[in-house]
Write an enzyme that holds these catalytic residues in place. Structure first.
Site, PDB file in Angstrom:
ATOM      1  N   GLY A  17       0.817  -1.115  -0.118  1.00  0.00           N
ATOM      2  CA  GLY A  17      -0.066   0.048  -0.232  1.00  0.00           C
ATOM      3  C   GLY A  17       0.881   1.162  -0.125  1.00  0.00           C
ATOM      4  N   LEU A  68       0.519   3.814  -2.220  1.00  0.00           N
ATOM      5  CA  LEU A  68       0.926   3.701  -3.461  1.00  0.00           C
ATOM      6  C   LEU A  68       1.442   5.029  -3.944  1.00  0.00           C
ATOM      7  CD1 LEU A  68      -1.854   1.127  -4.971  1.00  0.00           C
ATOM      8  CD2 LEU A  68       0.294   0.603  -3.916  1.00  0.00           C
ATOM      9  N   HIS A  69       2.501   4.686  -4.997  1.00  0.00           N
ATOM     10  CA  HIS A  69       2.961   6.270  -5.595  1.00  0.00           C
ATOM     11  C   HIS A  69       3.297   5.779  -6.962  1.00  0.00           C
ATOM     12  CE1 HIS A  69       6.710   3.795  -5.232  1.00  0.00           C
ATOM     13  NE2 HIS A  69       6.472   3.691  -3.867  1.00  0.00           N
ATOM     14  N   GLY A 116       5.891   4.810  -8.592  1.00  0.00           N
ATOM     15  CA  GLY A 116       6.642   3.648  -9.111  1.00  0.00           C
ATOM     16  C   GLY A 116       5.522   2.411  -8.899  1.00  0.00           C
ATOM     17  N   HIS A 117       5.088   2.353  -7.995  1.00  0.00           N
ATOM     18  CA  HIS A 117       3.720   1.311  -8.122  1.00  0.00           C
ATOM     19  C   HIS A 117       2.791   1.373  -9.279  1.00  0.00           C
ATOM     20  CE1 HIS A 117       4.191   1.394  -3.542  1.00  0.00           C
ATOM     21  NE2 HIS A 117       4.508   0.338  -3.740  1.00  0.00           N
ATOM     22  N   ASP A 147      13.985  -2.890  -4.963  1.00  0.00           N
ATOM     23  CA  ASP A 147      14.307  -3.861  -4.158  1.00  0.00           C
ATOM     24  C   ASP A 147      14.823  -5.129  -4.813  1.00  0.00           C
ATOM     25  OD1 ASP A 147      13.028  -2.805  -1.634  1.00  0.00           O
ATOM     26  OD2 ASP A 147      11.470  -2.629  -2.864  1.00  0.00           O
ATOM     27  N   MET A 200      11.544   6.297  -5.729  1.00  0.00           N
ATOM     28  CA  MET A 200      10.119   6.527  -5.471  1.00  0.00           C
ATOM     29  C   MET A 200      10.144   5.249  -4.397  1.00  0.00           C
ATOM     30  SD  MET A 200       8.110   8.540  -6.820  1.00  0.00           S
ATOM     31  CE  MET A 200       8.028   9.409  -8.396  1.00  0.00           C
TER      32      MET A 200
END
Length: 274
Positions: A22, A24-25, A27-28, A144, A178
């Protein structure tokens, strides 16, 4: 969720999957948009997973913005995104414990060394979500990168029928990667945080002519001059094994990994070196 996905797949639809915690930005959203370009439907899970937090204070403070997240996803697509937002009991029943995983040693490097048990928690939730959602493709960001490599290894070792797709890091205009944690940065820390990426860029340039040891010493010295940022680690590693490089080889791909504290907010980033 499983029944709904089964019905969609029975009609020949392909399913993309973007697992998130969650907050969210953009990038998501880049992962979701790629998933929509390559599949008929995309499932976005929103679940703050308790078993991958080694710091309980970080778990408590992690932003939970479900309504805003759903609104953001609706702006992308109101018809082809499926939001899966389970509660802890849905996933773990009454036993909030992580399973134990081995990833051929990938779990012992970097994040694994500094956050004990983290990748057991990651493996537990991702494996369970894959079983529920049964996606054809799953999308993970390269921010990641260690997690991405570990998910690929998880899928291979457990013979899970899903294709893992790594997606480029999305950055703010000033270079900061992000992250949901960026929203918790103070104005001072947000202003100084882009130095993390600038340092990685300079490290990449130096790595062309200098040894990993020399580059690492330069990075450590650079952060000693930053009063607002505290370097946790900087490691140049082999992309496939994630083991720190001892001697450069033209036959291998290397990546620089960094973790930095901005106040009590932990930020990670990485850059491909060749």
């Amino acid at each position: 969720m499983s029944n709904h996905i089964s019905a969609l797949k029975a009609k020949g639809n392909s399913i993309g999957f973007v697992p998130t915690m969650g907050a969210l930005h953009a990038g998501h959203m880049s992962l979701v948009k790629r998933g929509l370009n390559e599949n008929n439907f995309v499932v976005v899970s929103i679940f703050v997973n308790p078993t991958q937090f080694d710091n309980q204070d970080d778990l408590i403070k992690y932003p939970r913005t479900l309504e805003a997240d759903v609104a953001m996803l609706k702006d992308v697509s109101d018809n082809y995104i499926i939001v899966y937002a389970p509660n802890v009991k849905d996933i773990y029943d009454d036993s909030i414990e992580a399973d134990s995983f081995e990833y051929d040693g990938l779990e012992h490097q970097m994040e694994g060394a500094f956050r004990p048990g983290h990748f057991d928690g990651v493996g537990t939730i991702v494996k369970r979500l894959f079983k529920i959602v049964t996606p054809d493709f799953a999308y993970f960001g390269e921010k990641d990168f260690q997690q991405l490599q570990i998910i690929k290894k998880l899928v291979a070792l457990h013979h899970i029928p899903v294709t893992i797709v790594g997606c480029p890091i999305l950055r703010a205009e000033d270079g900061l990667a992000m992250s949901s944690r960026n929203a918790r940065l103070t104005p001072q820390h947000r202003e100084i945080a882009p130095i993390i990426y600038k340092t990685l860029q300079t490290a990449k340039t130096k790595f062309g002519t200098k040894s990993a040891k020399v580059v690492s010493e330069w990075v450590e010295k650079a952060f000693k001059n930053q009063s607002l940022l505290e370097l946790e680690y900087f490691i140049i590693a082999d992309e496939s094994t994630l083991k720190p490089v001892k001697r450069k080889s033209t036959k291998k791909s290397y990546r620089a990994f960094i973790a930095v504290y901005a106040g009590d907010i932990r930020l990670i980033d990485n850059i491909a070196l060749n």
